[in-house]
Write a protein that holds these residues in place. Sequence first.
Motif: not given
Length: 397
Positions: A82-88, A135-139, A148-150, A172-174
């Motif tokens: 539910r946390s888009q900012e943190h979810f990996t 940490a999630k990568f900066p937007q 996305s979940r990275k 990140f994927h292609d």
Amino acid sequence: CVIGAQLFVLFALFSPVLFFSLMLQTVQSHKPHFLALHCQEVGGKNFEESMSHVDNFVKELLSSDALKEYSRARVYLDENYRSQEHFTALGSLYFIHDSLKNIQQFDFKAKKFRKVVGKETCSETLESTPTLEKAKFPQDYFPECKWSRKGFIRTRWAMADCAFDLVNIHLFHDASNLVAWEKSPSEYSGTRQKALAYVLDRITDQRYEKLPFFVFGDFNFRLDSKKVIEKLCSDATMQTIRTDNNEIHKLVFQETDNDRKVILQIEKKLFNYVNQEVFREDNGTSLLEFDNELSVFKERLHEQEIGFPPSYPYSEDSSQGKQYMNTRCPAWCDRILMSPSARDMLLKPENEEKSIVYDNIGPNVCMGDHKPVFLSFRITAGAGKPNANKHKCCVVQ
């Protein structure tokens, strides 16, 4: 000082039943004293509905008879979708054998090591868990700035006078085969390079003592598409099919003779090559010359020699365990990398074969679109400590 083998296993999407069985077979074969599992995309693509299955899988793992001699465990599952900012959607699981004494884990908030006792599972907000850094990568790192979940999770361990970091990573994927084909290296390669550099800078900054580290997970490293296609289709002609908006929709490569047989078709999510054996024969090593994404980090990261086929994208048909899907060019996405100081920790006694094993799990069995990869090795007590005497120890299996 006594320390045994360490087994590092990395996996992404998988069939829990099959993975459970094959992973435990691998554990029983190598008999690790410290077992680390790094997972990506916990819960799968429909994570809102599937997280309960992940919890059941972990419970089965913790209570397994095959792991009954691992009385200490730490399980970290990022399930907070539910946390888009943190979810990996990362999962890091660690199991410690009874024979391994005095193992400690680092508390990043208190900045000190604490003895590991019992089994603990953390699946709520991992950002506040003191025994890891997440940490999630900066937007603005994300392609087109779409979340996305990275991201990554780091833990730190000490045992038998050895100390090191373990980092779970998902890059990140292609997004499009057509974009990946446009130039060499592709723009996706640059995005992954930027994100990996971000992680390496974070885990080697001045906040904490610098230690040897192992980074393993889904790096999404791809072969240089443009160069691979040039090799596979060196004697072919290319036909470009465009949409009504004049955008490239499809590339078709045909032989110049032989009734102009189609040997390769490429679309955004299609990579249909006529002969998949080129990716399996001799473990696909003839294509390793196009696996160049790690070369940018050659002074910072090392890897054992690859002797297994590309780990992605395998068919999800349960009867096609060795077959690749015709969606992407097969590549070694799943890797286990290490710092130069971590590489020096790996102990390879003379006249002992296979003391270091870098391989995949279930080469003939379908477990999802990624094939699990593992590294098994032994380390000497004192490794990771600059002033430790590495020779005054006894190393056993």
